[in-house]
Enzyme design. Structure first.
Site, mmCIF file in Angstrom:
data_model
loop_
_atom_site.group_PDB
_atom_site.id
_atom_site.type_symbol
_atom_site.label_atom_id
_atom_site.label_comp_id
_atom_site.label_asym_id
_atom_site.label_seq_id
_atom_site.Cartn_x
_atom_site.Cartn_y
_atom_site.Cartn_z
ATOM 1 N N GLY A 280 26.162 -25.110 -103.573
ATOM 2 C CA GLY A 280 26.945 -26.169 -102.912
ATOM 3 C C GLY A 280 27.308 -25.767 -101.488
ATOM 4 C CB CYS A 281 28.421 -22.531 -99.979
ATOM 5 S SG CYS A 281 29.758 -22.179 -101.107
ATOM 6 C CD GLU B 258 22.382 -20.835 -94.931
ATOM 7 O OE1 GLU B 258 22.513 -21.586 -95.923
ATOM 8 O OE2 GLU B 258 23.333 -20.292 -94.369
ATOM 9 C CB THR C 70 11.787 -19.061 -97.493
ATOM 10 O OG1 THR C 70 11.200 -19.584 -98.692
ATOM 11 C CG2 THR C 70 12.446 -17.718 -97.783
ATOM 12 C CG HIS C 71 8.608 -23.491 -94.015
ATOM 13 N ND1 HIS C 71 9.220 -24.503 -93.319
ATOM 14 C CD2 HIS C 71 7.278 -23.801 -94.058
ATOM 15 C CE1 HIS C 71 8.306 -25.393 -92.942
ATOM 16 N NE2 HIS C 71 7.130 -24.984 -93.378
HETATM 17 C C1 LIG Z 1 19.170 -12.582 -90.039
HETATM 18 C C2 LIG Z 1 19.439 -12.951 -91.461
HETATM 19 C C3 LIG Z 1 20.739 -13.297 -91.843
HETATM 20 C C4 LIG Z 1 21.017 -13.611 -93.188
HETATM 21 N N1 LIG Z 1 22.305 -13.924 -93.563
HETATM 22 C C5 LIG Z 1 22.604 -14.054 -94.896
HETATM 23 C C6 LIG Z 1 23.967 -14.211 -95.322
HETATM 24 O O1 LIG Z 1 24.877 -14.323 -94.495
HETATM 25 N N2 LIG Z 1 24.234 -14.237 -96.646
HETATM 26 C C7 LIG Z 1 23.255 -14.136 -97.596
HETATM 27 O O2 LIG Z 1 23.579 -14.158 -98.782
HETATM 28 N N3 LIG Z 1 21.940 -13.990 -97.217
HETATM 29 C C8 LIG Z 1 21.601 -13.948 -95.906
HETATM 30 N N4 LIG Z 1 20.285 -13.778 -95.501
HETATM 31 C C9 LIG Z 1 19.253 -13.601 -96.523
HETATM 32 C C10 LIG Z 1 18.298 -14.784 -96.674
HETATM 33 O O3 LIG Z 1 18.958 -15.875 -97.252
HETATM 34 C C11 LIG Z 1 17.091 -14.300 -97.471
HETATM 35 O O4 LIG Z 1 16.358 -13.459 -96.604
HETATM 36 C C12 LIG Z 1 16.233 -15.436 -97.982
HETATM 37 O O5 LIG Z 1 16.882 -16.123 -99.031
HETATM 38 C C13 LIG Z 1 14.852 -14.966 -98.489
HETATM 39 O O6 LIG Z 1 14.995 -13.865 -99.323
HETATM 40 P P1 LIG Z 1 14.092 -12.546 -99.087
HETATM 41 O O7 LIG Z 1 14.207 -12.173 -97.650
HETATM 42 O O8 LIG Z 1 14.494 -11.560 -100.104
HETATM 43 O O9 LIG Z 1 12.621 -13.023 -99.297
HETATM 44 P P2 LIG Z 1 11.847 -13.159 -100.718
HETATM 45 O O10 LIG Z 1 12.640 -13.984 -101.658
HETATM 46 O O11 LIG Z 1 11.404 -11.819 -101.151
HETATM 47 O O12 LIG Z 1 10.586 -14.018 -100.264
HETATM 48 C C14 LIG Z 1 9.463 -13.434 -99.575
HETATM 49 C C15 LIG Z 1 8.394 -14.517 -99.405
HETATM 50 O O13 LIG Z 1 7.997 -14.992 -100.706
HETATM 51 C C16 LIG Z 1 8.144 -16.402 -100.773
HETATM 52 N N5 LIG Z 1 8.542 -16.788 -102.132
HETATM 53 C C17 LIG Z 1 9.607 -16.335 -102.857
HETATM 54 N N6 LIG Z 1 9.668 -16.958 -104.038
HETATM 55 C C18 LIG Z 1 8.644 -17.842 -104.059
HETATM 56 C C19 LIG Z 1 8.187 -18.816 -105.008
HETATM 57 N N7 LIG Z 1 8.825 -19.019 -106.174
HETATM 58 N N8 LIG Z 1 7.086 -19.547 -104.707
HETATM 59 C C20 LIG Z 1 6.443 -19.366 -103.516
HETATM 60 N N9 LIG Z 1 6.825 -18.488 -102.587
HETATM 61 C C21 LIG Z 1 7.921 -17.735 -102.851
HETATM 62 C C22 LIG Z 1 9.189 -16.742 -99.749
HETATM 63 O O14 LIG Z 1 9.068 -18.096 -99.321
HETATM 64 C C23 LIG Z 1 8.906 -15.724 -98.661
HETATM 65 O O15 LIG Z 1 7.903 -16.220 -97.813
HETATM 66 C C24 LIG Z 1 19.970 -13.561 -94.148
HETATM 67 C C25 LIG Z 1 18.659 -13.241 -93.732
HETATM 68 C C26 LIG Z 1 18.392 -12.953 -92.404
HETATM 69 C C27 LIG Z 1 16.994 -12.623 -91.995
#
Ligand SMILES: Cc1cc2nc3c(=O)[nH]c(=O)nc-3n(C[C@H](O)[C@H](O)[C@H](O)COP(=O)(O)OP(=O)(O)OC[C@H]3O[C@@H](n4cnc5c(N)ncnc54)[C@H](O)[C@@H]3O)c2cc1C
Length: 392
Positions: free
Chosen positions: A245-246, A371, A373-374
């Site tokens: 929700g956030c 928030e 990924t794409h």
């Molecule tokens: C600068 C920055 C600030 C951030 N700030 C915050 C914050 O304040 N609080 C917080 O909680 N988080 C924060 N994040 C974390 C961010 O939300 C995560 O990086 C994001 O959710 C993706 O997680 P991951 O990096 O572990 O990638 P992963 O989940 O490991 O994903 C890696 C790749 O796999 C793909 N993938 C994953 N699952 C699937 C699927 N089921 N099907 C197809 N493709 C998939 C993804 O699209 C991505 O391309 C921040 C990240 C950055 C870079």
């Protein structure tokens, strides 16, 4: 950075869809960004330092809790004003917008919506004024796109909860006064809790070496047997739906913010193309460059309409999470593509800090990932239209 000559594009006269209040709020934010952010942001990004000098100003333009009721210190504005503030801030820098988004939608929003009256009164006015800065801990080293798998946990010890685990990639973590943290209880249910700086066993090491969002501080949250008073649990919602929700609220702000970054890149490239002479005429006179610029303004205009409509739906409480996903995904990709094209229009100058484009481009590489990924937002749309989840 060169002087900030920004002129916002409004190709379809969309200002006519805004109220007087929207325009006042937007213009105040726009002026503030020009005066306070543009002159310092390039150096802050080069130094990889969040510019703490702008915190007070962010509070004054209503960037901390724009839609939080005034009784709790918020600005009491509607969703379109909230979006316009995010647009203007991200026109300056996505890192600064990230700080405002986290504070508003990931810290103030859960305390307002899921907290009790004591928690609202204790934290919200200080967060609104910038006296307190907050962060939001959901992502873990092994659980990014799949936050439901989190291992951070709380154990009921009678008088208090014992918190253990770690969060990673947390915006604002290194300096946050409080953290809204999501952890599983002994039944595996996700609960929200407020962790305060200074609690024993709680540390927030900074993450260095980023090429993106350099003006925003990112860090870890480490919990080593942290004693959490029971009154710090957010009582009014739990389960994965609570953090999601956030995220809906923050993603909506990002959809607007990305338009700001795109507008800045387009405006810079248009001005440069009209001034830069090659082969005896402005490069804006070459068809190849006109194609780029014409496509940019088309995409910006489409995104402005999409997002304005989303804002009206949110004002009526009718926007769905999937609609928000579509706007976040579309607008961030649109902005990233425009940043890349705009960078090319500036030729070699485009890679320097004289212009904001390369900084926007690098910032947007984080915005397209955080928030949701794409890819994940595409899967959310896919699920919404087919009814079939394709996440695993
Ligand atoms: C600068 C920055 C600030 C951030 N700030 C915050 C914050 O304040 N609080 C917080 O909680 N988080 C924060 N994040 C974390 C961010 O939300 C995560 O990086 C994001 O959710 C993706 O997680 P991951 O990096 O572990 O990638 P992963 O989940 O490991 O994903 C890696 C790749 O796999 C793909 N993938 C994953 N699952 C699937 C699927 N089921 N099907 C197809 N493709 C998939 C993804 O699209 C991505 O391309 C921040 C990240 C950055 C870079």
């Amino acid at each position: 950075m060169s002087q900030d000559l920004f002129q916002a594009p409004d190709y379809y006269q969309l200002d006519e869809l805004l109220t007087e209040e929207h325009i006042l709020v937007r213009d105040a934010a726009r002026e503030w960004v020009k005066k306070e952010v543009s002159p310092i942001i390039e150096q802050a990004a080069q130094d990889a330092k969040f510019p703490t000098s702008i915190v007070k100003g962010l509070a004054e333009i209503g960037a901390f809790g724009p839609y939080i009721p005034e009784e709790y210190g918020g600005a009491g504005l509607d969703q379109i004003s909230y979006g316009l503030i995010m647009q203007e801030i991200e026109r300056g820098d996505s890192g600064v917008r990230s700080t405002a988004s986290v504070q508003s939608s990931l810290v103030m929003y859960p305390i307002w919506k899921y907290g009790n009256e004591e928690q609202r009164k204790k934290y919200l006015p200080k967060l609104a004024s910038g006296e307190f800065l907050g962060c939001f801990g959901l992502t873990e080293p092994d659980h990014g796109s799949n936050p439901g798998g989190m291992v951070t946990n709380i154990k009921d010890m009678g008088d208090y909860y014992l918190l253990n685990g770690a969060k990673m990639w947390i915006s604002n973590a290194p300096f946050a006064d409080i953290a809204v943290v999501w952890a599983k209880n002994e039944e595996g249910r996700i609960k929200g809790l407020i962790v305060e700086r200074g609690m024993e066993g709680f540390s927030t090491p900074e993450t260095h070496n980023k090429w993106s969002l350099r003006a925003s501080a990112t860090g870890e949250l480490i919990f080593d047997n942290v004693k959490i008073p029971k009154e710090n649990i957010l009582p009014n919602k739990d389960g994965l739906g609570a953090p999601l929700g956030c995220l809906d609220s923050a993603r909506y702000g990002i959809a607007w913010g990305a338009i700001g970054a795109a507008m800045d890149c387009y405006d810079t490239a248009l001005r440069y193309a009209k001034e830069r002479i090659q082969f005896g005429k402005p490069i804006a006179g070459f068809q190849l460059q006109q194609k780029k610029l014409a496509e940019m303004i088309t995409e910006i205009t489409k995104a402005q309409l999409l997002t304005w409509r989303l804002g009206t739906l949110r004002n009526e409480g009718r926007a769905t999470a999937a609609q928000i996903s579509m706007a976040k995904r579309n607008n961030v990709e649109m902005a990233l593509k425009i940043a890349r094209e705009a960078r090319q229009i500036l030729g070699a100058m485009g890679i320097t800090g004289e212009y904001s484009i390369m900084r926007h481009m690098m910032n947007l590489e984080s915005v397209v990932t955080y928030e949701g990924t794409h890819d994940i937002h595409l899967l959310i749309t896919g699920l919404d239209i087919t009814g079939i989840p394709a996440f695993k």
